[in-house]
Scaffold this motif. Structure first.
Motif, PDB file in Angstrom:
ATOM      1  N   ARG A  36       0.826  -1.212   0.000  1.00 54.73           N
ATOM      2  CA  ARG A  36       0.000   0.000   0.000  1.00 54.73           C
ATOM      3  C   ARG A  36       0.861   1.264   0.000  1.00 54.73           C
ATOM      4  NH1 ARG A  36      -5.666  -0.692   1.731  1.00 54.73           N
ATOM      5  NH2 ARG A  36      -6.079  -2.922   1.754  1.00 54.73           N
ATOM      6  N   ALA A  37       1.939   1.244   0.765  1.00 49.16           N
ATOM      7  CA  ALA A  37       2.831   2.404   0.796  1.00 49.16           C
ATOM      8  C   ALA A  37       3.459   2.641  -0.580  1.00 49.16           C
ATOM      9  CB  ALA A  37       3.917   2.201   1.843  1.00 49.16           C
ATOM     10  N   ARG A  38       3.853   1.556  -1.213  1.00 51.35           N
ATOM     11  CA  ARG A  38       4.492   1.674  -2.529  1.00 51.35           C
ATOM     12  C   ARG A  38       3.494   2.141  -3.589  1.00 51.35           C
ATOM     13  NH1 ARG A  38       8.605  -2.899  -4.932  1.00 51.35           N
ATOM     14  NH2 ARG A  38       9.135  -1.841  -6.878  1.00 51.35           N
ATOM     15  N   ILE A  39       2.280   1.589  -3.552  1.00 50.45           N
ATOM     16  CA  ILE A  39       1.253   1.959  -4.526  1.00 50.45           C
ATOM     17  C   ILE A  39       0.824   3.409  -4.337  1.00 50.45           C
ATOM     18  CG2 ILE A  39      -1.142   1.506  -5.228  1.00 50.45           C
ATOM     19  CD1 ILE A  39      -0.528  -1.499  -4.551  1.00 50.45           C
ATOM     20  N   ALA A  40       0.683   3.835  -3.079  1.00 50.99           N
ATOM     21  CA  ALA A  40       0.327   5.232  -2.812  1.00 50.99           C
ATOM     22  C   ALA A  40       1.366   6.164  -3.426  1.00 50.99           C
ATOM     23  CB  ALA A  40       0.214   5.467  -1.310  1.00 50.99           C
ATOM     24  N   ASN A  41       2.633   5.804  -3.280  1.00 51.29           N
ATOM     25  CA  ASN A  41       3.712   6.613  -3.841  1.00 51.29           C
ATOM     26  C   ASN A  41       3.653   6.632  -5.367  1.00 51.29           C
ATOM     27  OD1 ASN A  41       6.296   8.101  -3.482  1.00 51.29           O
ATOM     28  ND2 ASN A  41       7.111   6.357  -4.610  1.00 51.29           N
ATOM     29  N   GLU A  42       3.410   5.477  -5.973  1.00 52.44           N
ATOM     30  CA  GLU A  42       3.348   5.398  -7.435  1.00 52.44           C
ATOM     31  C   GLU A  42       2.162   6.176  -7.990  1.00 52.44           C
ATOM     32  OE1 GLU A  42       3.541   1.314  -8.741  1.00 52.44           O
ATOM     33  OE2 GLU A  42       5.358   0.920  -7.590  1.00 52.44           O
ATOM     34  N   LEU A  43       1.068   6.243  -7.234  1.00 52.34           N
ATOM     35  CA  LEU A  43      -0.118   6.973  -7.688  1.00 52.34           C
ATOM     36  C   LEU A  43      -0.022   8.471  -7.389  1.00 52.34           C
ATOM     37  CD1 LEU A  43      -3.005   4.549  -6.644  1.00 52.34           C
ATOM     38  CD2 LEU A  43      -2.049   4.894  -8.931  1.00 52.34           C
ATOM     39  N   GLY A  44       0.976   8.858  -6.599  1.00 53.01           N
ATOM     40  CA  GLY A  44       1.159  10.267  -6.308  1.00 53.01           C
ATOM     41  C   GLY A  44       0.399  10.758  -5.100  1.00 53.01           C
ATOM     42  N   HIS A  45       0.142   9.861  -4.141  1.00 53.21           N
ATOM     43  CA  HIS A  45      -0.547  10.235  -2.905  1.00 53.21           C
ATOM     44  C   HIS A  45       0.440  10.224  -1.748  1.00 53.21           C
ATOM     45  CE1 HIS A  45      -4.497  10.256  -4.698  1.00 53.21           C
ATOM     46  NE2 HIS A  45      -4.336   9.045  -5.157  1.00 53.21           N
ATOM     47  N   ARG A  92      -0.509   9.908   1.485  1.00 56.16           N
ATOM     48  CA  ARG A  92      -1.017   9.122   2.609  1.00 56.16           C
ATOM     49  C   ARG A  92      -1.348   7.702   2.172  1.00 56.16           C
ATOM     50  NH1 ARG A  92      -5.722  10.231   4.167  1.00 56.16           N
ATOM     51  NH2 ARG A  92      -6.357  11.459   2.367  1.00 56.16           N
ATOM     52  N   ILE A  93      -0.906   6.731   2.946  1.00 57.04           N
ATOM     53  CA  ILE A  93      -1.176   5.328   2.629  1.00 57.04           C
ATOM     54  C   ILE A  93      -2.669   5.026   2.713  1.00 57.04           C
ATOM     55  CG2 ILE A  93      -0.802   4.577   5.014  1.00 57.04           C
ATOM     56  CD1 ILE A  93       0.352   1.981   3.949  1.00 57.04           C
ATOM     57  N   GLU A  94      -3.398   5.775   3.566  1.00 58.22           N
ATOM     58  CA  GLU A  94      -4.824   5.504   3.757  1.00 58.22           C
ATOM     59  C   GLU A  94      -5.628   5.704   2.484  1.00 58.22           C
ATOM     60  OE1 GLU A  94      -3.042   7.545   5.617  1.00 58.22           O
ATOM     61  OE2 GLU A  94      -2.910   6.516   7.558  1.00 58.22           O
ATOM     62  N   ILE A  95      -5.120   6.514   1.544  1.00 61.91           N
ATOM     63  CA  ILE A  95      -5.855   6.761   0.311  1.00 61.91           C
ATOM     64  C   ILE A  95      -6.019   5.482  -0.496  1.00 61.91           C
ATOM     65  CG2 ILE A  95      -3.974   7.284  -1.300  1.00 61.91           C
ATOM     66  CD1 ILE A  95      -7.129   9.424  -0.824  1.00 61.91           C
ATOM     67  N   CYS A  96      -5.149   4.501  -0.249  1.00 62.13           N
ATOM     68  CA  CYS A  96      -5.236   3.231  -0.976  1.00 62.13           C
ATOM     69  C   CYS A  96      -6.524   2.476  -0.669  1.00 62.13           C
ATOM     70  CB  CYS A  96      -4.022   2.349  -0.677  1.00 62.13           C
ATOM     71  SG  CYS A  96      -2.546   2.849  -1.556  1.00 62.13           S
ATOM     72  N   ASP A  97      -7.165   2.799   0.455  1.00 57.45           N
ATOM     73  CA  ASP A  97      -8.449   2.159   0.755  1.00 57.45           C
ATOM     74  C   ASP A  97      -9.450   2.411  -0.363  1.00 57.45           C
ATOM     75  OD1 ASP A  97      -7.359   1.322   3.108  1.00 57.45           O
ATOM     76  OD2 ASP A  97      -8.597   2.576   4.411  1.00 57.45           O
ATOM     77  N   GLY A  99      -9.625  -1.200  -1.210  1.00 54.79           N
ATOM     78  CA  GLY A  99     -10.529  -1.632  -0.150  1.00 54.79           C
ATOM     79  C   GLY A  99      -9.803  -1.624   1.177  1.00 54.79           C
ATOM     80  N   CYS A 100     -10.551  -1.419   2.246  1.00 48.75           N
ATOM     81  CA  CYS A 100      -9.926  -1.412   3.568  1.00 48.75           C
ATOM     82  C   CYS A 100      -9.920  -2.817   4.147  1.00 48.75           C
ATOM     83  CB  CYS A 100     -10.668  -0.459   4.504  1.00 48.75           C
ATOM     84  SG  CYS A 100     -12.418  -0.815   4.691  1.00 48.75           S
ATOM     85  N   LEU A 101      -9.021  -3.024   5.087  1.00 45.94           N
ATOM     86  CA  LEU A 101      -8.934  -4.324   5.755  1.00 45.94           C
ATOM     87  C   LEU A 101     -10.001  -4.378   6.841  1.00 45.94           C
ATOM     88  CD1 LEU A 101      -5.084  -4.859   6.077  1.00 45.94           C
ATOM     89  CD2 LEU A 101      -6.644  -5.950   4.484  1.00 45.94           C
ATOM     90  N   LEU A 102     -11.088  -5.051   6.572  1.00 42.44           N
ATOM     91  CA  LEU A 102     -12.176  -5.134   7.527  1.00 42.44           C
ATOM     92  C   LEU A 102     -11.789  -5.995   8.713  1.00 42.44           C
ATOM     93  CD1 LEU A 102     -15.117  -5.608   5.022  1.00 42.44           C
ATOM     94  CD2 LEU A 102     -14.238  -3.486   5.977  1.00 42.44           C
ATOM     95  N   ASN A 103     -12.483  -5.786   9.800  1.00 41.14           N
ATOM     96  CA  ASN A 103     -12.269  -6.603  11.018  1.00 41.14           C
ATOM     97  C   ASN A 103     -10.821  -6.529  11.500  1.00 41.14           C
ATOM     98  OD1 ASN A 103     -14.959  -7.566  10.844  1.00 41.14           O
ATOM     99  ND2 ASN A 103     -14.301  -9.056   9.314  1.00 41.14           N
ATOM    100  N   GLU A 104     -10.297  -5.311  11.594  1.00 33.65           N
ATOM    101  CA  GLU A 104      -8.921  -5.150  12.059  1.00 33.65           C
ATOM    102  C   GLU A 104      -8.732  -5.750  13.457  1.00 33.65           C
ATOM    103  OE1 GLU A 104      -6.196  -3.738  10.887  1.00 33.65           O
ATOM    104  OE2 GLU A 104      -6.773  -2.520   9.170  1.00 33.65           O
ATOM    105  N   ARG A 105      -7.644  -6.460  13.651  1.00 36.28           N
ATOM    106  CA  ARG A 105      -7.331  -6.994  14.972  1.00 36.28           C
ATOM    107  C   ARG A 105      -6.923  -5.853  15.890  1.00 36.28           C
ATOM    108  NH1 ARG A 105      -4.101 -12.281  13.378  1.00 36.28           N
ATOM    109  NH2 ARG A 105      -2.516 -10.780  12.832  1.00 36.28           N
ATOM    110  N   ALA A 106      -7.270  -5.958  17.123  1.00 37.92           N
ATOM    111  CA  ALA A 106      -6.846  -4.950  18.101  1.00 37.92           C
ATOM    112  C   ALA A 106      -5.325  -5.002  18.230  1.00 37.92           C
ATOM    113  CB  ALA A 106      -7.482  -5.215  19.446  1.00 37.92           C
TER     114      ALA A 106
END
Length: 290
Positions: A261-270, A272-277, A281-288
């Motif tokens: 996600r970090a690499r793709i965000a950089n390649e797309l010109g963003h 923030r890594i969160e923009i990759c959601d 898609g976001c990782l549902l049911n994140e573990r605590a």
């Protein structure tokens, strides 16, 4: 300044609402200028300006919710200058309805039939670049192969990109090299905006051509690129394509996900890594966190 005067004459809503509206509308005027449209006055608003703004916001990776909010300011603007008909009555016409499923893919791949209908070779080359490297529309049109193509990557100049941020995108396939070869032949030492045509003029041609070809959301090509890169980098499908949720991932897989996600965000010109959601898609049911 015309928009500032308009907001000062029409003090609708609370003070905070008025200030946000004024900042939002003046930002829109600046964005229109950046993409090639200089309006003489607030009354100069036309449907092509609305369409260009929506496409520009999509290219920036803004969520539908954010764009819908900006559309409300646009409607306010149009109402105050008696130009409300320049906007469609429903956000559905701009594909901005409330999402029933937030983790649904917005990606689409080019078809041979669509490419055949792109009769302008500069437009076709730009669309192929968008699909092959996940470029924004403006980046693809301003792409200069003589300056951008390196041995193992392409380098985008800040003057071509959103926010003036230069970036590097790796060349990872024979298909990409084939596209770059074709682009080089068409553009030569120039960009994919042909000589004798301004950016705004070429943008209007691009929009006519892509609409006629059935490519209604060129930004979806960036989604397709991001999803293909994710699969190549991780060996997994991304969440919007049925990939594992956080609960189903081993720690090593989760680390791969973060790195991809970090690499793709950089390649797309963003930035923030969160923009990759938006793309993966976001990782549902994140573990605590432990």
């Amino acid at each position: 300044m015309d928009l500032v005067r308009l907001t000062k004459r029409n003090k609708d809503g609370a003070f905070g609402t008025q200030k946000n509206r004024q900042r939002g509308l003046t930002a829109m005027a600046s964005e229109l200028k950046d993409i090639g449209f200089v309006l003489k006055s607030a009354k100069s608003l036309k449907p092509k300006h609305v369409d260009a703004l929506v496409s520009h916001w999509r290219d920036k990776g803004l969520s539908n919710a954010t764009i819908r909010n900006r559309m409300s300011w646009l409607r306010w603007w149009a109402t105050k200058v008696d130009k409300l008909p320049v906007l469609h009555k429903s956000n559905g016409a701009y594909e901005l309805l409330e999402e029933k499923q937030s983790n649904a893919s917005k990606a689409s791949a080019l078809t041979a039939g669509q490419l055949e209908k792109l009769t302008d070779r500069h437009v076709k080359a730009a669309v192929l670049l968008q699909a092959a490297f996940g470029l924004r529309r403006e980046e693809a049109m301003k792409f200069m192969p003589s300056e951008a193509i390196k041995s193992d990557c392409i380098k985008l100049k800040g003057s071509w990109t959103k926010g003036g941020r230069p970036r590097t995108i790796p060349i990872t396939s024979y298909h990409q090299r084939t596209i770059l070869g074709a682009v080089q032949q068409i553009a030569g030492l120039s960009s994919l905006i042909p000589e004798g045509r301004t950016y705004a003029q070429h943008l209007r041609l691009y929009e006519r051509q892509t609409q006629k070809a059935g490519i209604y959301r060129p930004h979806s090509l960036r989604h397709q690129y991001a999803q293909m890169r994710y699969e190549k980098l991780t060996g997994m499908n991304c969440p919007v394509n049925g990939g594992p949720s956080r609960m189903m991932m081993e720690d090593a897989q989760y680390e791969l996900d973060r790195q991809a996600r970090a690499r793709i965000a950089n390649e797309l010109g963003h930035s923030r890594i969160e923009i990759c959601d938006l793309y993966l898609g976001c990782l549902l049911n994140e573990r605590a966190a432990a």
